[in-house]
Design a protein around this motif. Structure first.
Motif, PDB file in Angstrom:
ATOM      1  N   THR A   5       0.830  -1.199   0.000  1.00  0.00           N
ATOM      2  CA  THR A   5       0.000   0.000   0.000  1.00  0.00           C
ATOM      3  C   THR A   5       0.870   1.257   0.000  1.00  0.00           C
ATOM      4  O   THR A   5       2.080   1.188   0.080  1.00  0.00           O
ATOM      5  CB  THR A   5      -0.997  -0.011   1.196  1.00  0.00           C
ATOM      6  N   ARG A  27       2.006 -11.829   3.100  1.00  0.00           N
ATOM      7  CA  ARG A  27       0.998 -11.908   4.167  1.00  0.00           C
ATOM      8  C   ARG A  27       1.604 -11.577   5.532  1.00  0.00           C
ATOM      9  O   ARG A  27       0.962 -10.947   6.362  1.00  0.00           O
ATOM     10  CB  ARG A  27       0.304 -13.264   4.190  1.00  0.00           C
ATOM     11  N   GLU A  30       2.272  -7.753   5.486  1.00  0.00           N
ATOM     12  CA  GLU A  30       1.030  -7.013   5.677  1.00  0.00           C
ATOM     13  C   GLU A  30       0.600  -7.015   7.141  1.00  0.00           C
ATOM     14  O   GLU A  30       0.213  -5.983   7.694  1.00  0.00           O
ATOM     15  CB  GLU A  30      -0.078  -7.595   4.801  1.00  0.00           C
ATOM     16  N   SER A  31       0.706  -8.154   7.807  1.00  0.00           N
ATOM     17  CA  SER A  31       0.352  -8.235   9.231  1.00  0.00           C
ATOM     18  C   SER A  31       1.258  -7.344  10.077  1.00  0.00           C
ATOM     19  O   SER A  31       0.788  -6.628  10.956  1.00  0.00           O
ATOM     20  CB  SER A  31       0.450  -9.680   9.729  1.00  0.00           C
ATOM     21  N   PHE A  33       2.967  -4.670   9.144  1.00  0.00           N
ATOM     22  CA  PHE A  33       2.696  -3.259   8.895  1.00  0.00           C
ATOM     23  C   PHE A  33       1.350  -2.820   9.463  1.00  0.00           C
ATOM     24  O   PHE A  33       1.183  -1.661   9.835  1.00  0.00           O
ATOM     25  CB  PHE A  33       2.854  -2.921   7.411  1.00  0.00           C
ATOM     26  N   ASN A  34       0.397  -3.723   9.557  1.00  0.00           N
ATOM     27  CA  ASN A  34      -0.861  -3.378  10.234  1.00  0.00           C
ATOM     28  C   ASN A  34      -0.613  -3.112  11.716  1.00  0.00           C
ATOM     29  O   ASN A  34      -1.198  -2.211  12.305  1.00  0.00           O
ATOM     30  CB  ASN A  34      -1.902  -4.487  10.062  1.00  0.00           C
ATOM     31  N   ILE A  35       0.260  -3.896  12.326  1.00  0.00           N
ATOM     32  CA  ILE A  35       0.569  -3.737  13.754  1.00  0.00           C
ATOM     33  C   ILE A  35       1.301  -2.416  14.020  1.00  0.00           C
ATOM     34  O   ILE A  35       1.047  -1.742  15.007  1.00  0.00           O
ATOM     35  CB  ILE A  35       1.374  -4.942  14.273  1.00  0.00           C
ATOM     36  N   SER A  37       1.322   0.330  12.043  1.00  0.00           N
ATOM     37  CA  SER A  37       0.828   1.376  11.144  1.00  0.00           C
ATOM     38  C   SER A  37       0.920   2.791  11.721  1.00  0.00           C
ATOM     39  O   SER A  37       1.201   3.737  10.993  1.00  0.00           O
ATOM     40  CB  SER A  37      -0.608   1.081  10.709  1.00  0.00           C
ATOM     41  N   ASN A  38       0.731   2.944  13.019  1.00  0.00           N
ATOM     42  CA  ASN A  38       0.779   4.283  13.619  1.00  0.00           C
ATOM     43  C   ASN A  38       2.202   4.758  13.902  1.00  0.00           C
ATOM     44  O   ASN A  38       2.395   5.859  14.397  1.00  0.00           O
ATOM     45  CB  ASN A  38      -0.055   4.328  14.907  1.00  0.00           C
ATOM     46  N   ARG A  62       4.706   3.853   2.620  1.00  0.00           N
ATOM     47  CA  ARG A  62       3.647   4.184   3.577  1.00  0.00           C
ATOM     48  C   ARG A  62       3.898   5.500   4.317  1.00  0.00           C
ATOM     49  O   ARG A  62       3.149   5.842   5.229  1.00  0.00           O
ATOM     50  CB  ARG A  62       3.501   3.053   4.588  1.00  0.00           C
TER      51      ARG A  62
END
Length: 187
Positions: A5, A27, A30-31, A33-35, A37-38, A62
């Motif tokens: 993204t 996968r 992605e997990s 980077f979701n964790i 993300s902030n 990002r």
């Protein structure tokens, strides 16, 4: 591999040929980077044992401000440089060729401090522990530095290494991801 993204979403990242590198699966990436993300936007990032640059390039896409890449395998370094150029990230990154431990020693002399540090060395060699110790010793961190390391599920590592403490561990098949924070920041 691809950028998941951000500004370079969907762009392909080349991987070096052969078995000298083991890219982080999309996968898993992605997990992770979701964790975190902030913590990405405007971050100064270090991607040790960078390989193709998969993690650091995703961070730049990002919104990370800058990424330092370190890779000692010649073919991986060549691919890393190509990936940086192909994504037009030359102005927001610098790639070093050589031993990560020697290079971070030099970066510490220049007073570099990183917000996010990715560690994805070869499995089974104790390099994550050694790298976290070197990060501590060379003081290339700030108060809120977050280290993300990838290990084989069988690799043992203490809960505390240097000044960093295992904050969270996630398993994805055969790999485990450990998130480290400064021990005094542990909640």
């Amino acid at each position: 591999m691809r950028i998941i993204t951000g500004e370079a979403k969907g762009r392909i990242i080349k991987a070096p040929e052969g078995m000298n590198t083991r890219p982080t699966l999309d996968r898993v990436k992605e997990s992770v980077f979701n964790i975190i993300s902030n913590k990405i936007y405007d971050a100064i990032v270090l991607d040790m044992f960078a390989g193709s640059g998969n993690l650091g390039l995703e961070a730049i896409s990002r919104g990370a401000k800058f990424c330092t890449f370190i890779e000692k395998d010649k073919s991986a370094y060549k691919v890393l440089k190509e990936n940086i150029k192909n994504l037009n990230f030359e102005d927001r990154s610098k790639a070093y060729f050589g031993d990560s431990f020697k290079i971070i020693k030099n970066l510490s002399k220049e007073n570099f401090k990183y917000d996010l540090i990715f560690l994805d060395p070869p499995y089974g060699r104790g390099m994550v522990q050694r790298a976290v110790e070197a990060i501590s010793e060379n003081r290339i961190y700030n108060d809120n530095t977050f280290i993300i390391s990838e290990l084989d599920e069988k690799d043992d590592i203490p809960e505390i290494v240097g000044i960093f403490k295992n904050f969270r561990t996630e398993k994805y098949g055969r790999c485990k991801i450990i998130f480290w924070v400064k021990e005094d920041k542990y909640e």
